[in-house]
Design a protein around this motif. Structure first.
Motif, PDB file in Angstrom:
ATOM      1  N   SER A   1      39.135 111.429 -69.699  1.00 41.32           N
ATOM      2  CA  SER A   1      40.561 111.825 -70.292  1.00 41.32           C
ATOM      3  C   SER A   1      41.765 110.901 -69.361  1.00 41.32           C
ATOM      4  O   SER A   1      42.441 110.383 -70.047  1.00 41.32           O
ATOM      5  CB  SER A   1      40.785 113.443 -69.925  1.00 41.32           C
ATOM      6  N   ARG A   2      41.249 110.908 -68.191  1.00 44.14           N
ATOM      7  CA  ARG A   2      42.109 109.802 -67.197  1.00 44.14           C
ATOM      8  C   ARG A   2      42.063 108.390 -67.678  1.00 44.14           C
ATOM      9  O   ARG A   2      43.241 107.786 -67.748  1.00 44.14           O
ATOM     10  CB  ARG A   2      41.822 109.946 -65.731  1.00 44.14           C
TER      11      ARG A   2
ATOM     12  N   ARG B   1      46.259 103.991 -72.584  1.00 49.19           N
ATOM     13  CA  ARG B   1      47.019 104.082 -73.640  1.00 49.19           C
ATOM     14  C   ARG B   1      48.590 103.924 -72.961  1.00 49.19           C
ATOM     15  O   ARG B   1      49.409 103.128 -73.565  1.00 49.19           O
ATOM     16  CB  ARG B   1      47.296 105.646 -74.018  1.00 49.19           C
ATOM     17  N   ARG B   2      48.664 103.995 -71.631  1.00 50.10           N
ATOM     18  CA  ARG B   2      49.920 103.833 -71.104  1.00 50.10           C
ATOM     19  C   ARG B   2      50.132 102.085 -70.746  1.00 50.10           C
ATOM     20  O   ARG B   2      51.007 101.669 -70.810  1.00 50.10           O
ATOM     21  CB  ARG B   2      50.114 104.689 -69.854  1.00 50.10           C
TER      22      ARG B   2
ATOM     23  N   GLU C   1      44.036 108.064 -70.965  1.00 48.72           N
ATOM     24  CA  GLU C   1      45.519 108.049 -71.011  1.00 48.72           C
ATOM     25  C   GLU C   1      46.012 106.906 -70.035  1.00 48.72           C
ATOM     26  O   GLU C   1      47.003 106.129 -70.445  1.00 48.72           O
ATOM     27  CB  GLU C   1      45.782 109.215 -70.025  1.00 48.72           C
TER      28      GLU C   1
ATOM     29  N   ASP D   1      41.438 109.878 -79.786  1.00 49.60           N
ATOM     30  CA  ASP D   1      42.100 108.687 -78.804  1.00 49.60           C
ATOM     31  C   ASP D   1      41.416 107.456 -78.643  1.00 49.60           C
ATOM     32  O   ASP D   1      42.090 106.384 -78.652  1.00 49.60           O
ATOM     33  CB  ASP D   1      42.564 109.439 -77.875  1.00 49.60           C
TER      34      ASP D   1
END
Length: 209
Positions: free
Chosen positions: A192-193, A199-200, A196, A127
Motif C-alpha cells: 500500500s505504501r 502514484r504521487r 501510494e 491501483d
C-alpha cells in the motif's frame, strides 16, 4: 499469467467483455479507426485513480466451486478510436481516451465476508493495474513514427508490454511471499505504501522491498 486454476488469476486486467477465467490479461487491440486529426492534445487515461466501494462488486452468497478467496476483481481497458496527428513527417496520436473499467463478470464478493481489510486488498489490485495503465498511456503519448501503420504496431507493442507487467505485478502482490491474498498484514502495508508513493511521484510500480 498461469494456466492452472488460482485465485490470483482472477485479480488481474482482462480484455473488455472477456471471460475472466480466460488466461489472458490483454488490452483490446488498437486499430487505426477515426482517421481524422485533432488540433491538439494526446492520449489520456480515464477511470483511474478512484476509490472502490463494495457497490462496485457483485454480491454472491457463497464462493464459486473451486474458489478459495472471498473476493476477486478484474479490470478492462477500453481504448477509444485512434486519431492521428502528423508533425514534421512524424505521426503521433491525437486526442484519444484510454478508459479503465471494471469487468463485472470477474468482480464479485461473498456478502458475509466484506471487511475494510479485504476491500483495501482489492483496491491494491485496482491501483497496481492503474499504475501500469498510466505508464502505458504516457509511453504511447511519446511515440513518434514515420507512418500510421508503424505507429499502430508500436502502440500494440507498448500495450502488450504493460499488459504483461500488470499481470506479473498482480501475481506478485497475491503471492505467498508477499501479501498472500491480503492475509500478510505487514506485506500488505508495504505494498500500500509503495502504491501510494508511485502514484504521487510518477515512478513505475515495482515490488516493494
Amino acid at each position: 499469467m498461469c494456466d492452472t486454476p488460482s485465485p490470483a488469476r482472477r485479480n488481474r486486467p482482462v480484455a473488455s467483455g472477456a471471460n475472466p477465467d480466460t488466461p489472458h490479461a490483454g488490452f483490446t487491440a488498437a486499430q487505426p479507426a477515426g482517421g481524422g486529426t485533432t488540433p491538439q492534445g494526446g492520449p489520456r487515461l480515464s477511470g483511474w485513480p478512484r476509490q472502490l466501494t463494495w457497490s462496485d462488486f457483485t454480491d454472491i452468497q457463497n464462493r464459486p466451486s473451486g474458489e478459495s478467496e472471498d473476493a476477486t476483481i478484474a479490470m478492462a481497458m477500453r481504448p477509444g478510436s485512434l486519431r492521428f496527428l502528423e508533425e514534421g513527417g512524424q505521426h503521433r496520436l491525437g486526442e484519444v481516451e484510454f478508459q479503465m473499467v471494471l469487468n463485472e463478470g470477474g468482480t464479485w464478493v461473498v456478502t458475509s465476508a466484506k471487511t475494510a481489510e479485504l476491500l483495501r486488498h482489492e483496491q491494491g489490485h485496482y491501483d497496481i493495474v492503474g499504475l501500469c495503465y498510466r505508464d502505458m498511456v504516457n509511453e504511447i503519448r511519446a511515440l513518434r513514427e514515420r507512418s500510421r501503420n508503424r505507429l499502430v504496431r508500436a502502440i500494440r507493442r507498448v500495450m502488450s508490454a504493460h499488459d504483461r507487467r500488470a499481470d506479473s505485478l498482480t501475481r506478485d502482490y497475491d503471492s505467498e511471499q508477499q501479501t498472500n491474498h491480503g492475509r500478510n498484514s505487514a506485506r500488505q502495508q508495504a505494498w500500500s505504501r509503495q502504491i501510494e508513493s508511485c502514484r504521487r511521484s510518477g515512478a513505475r510500480m515495482t515490488v516493494p522491498d
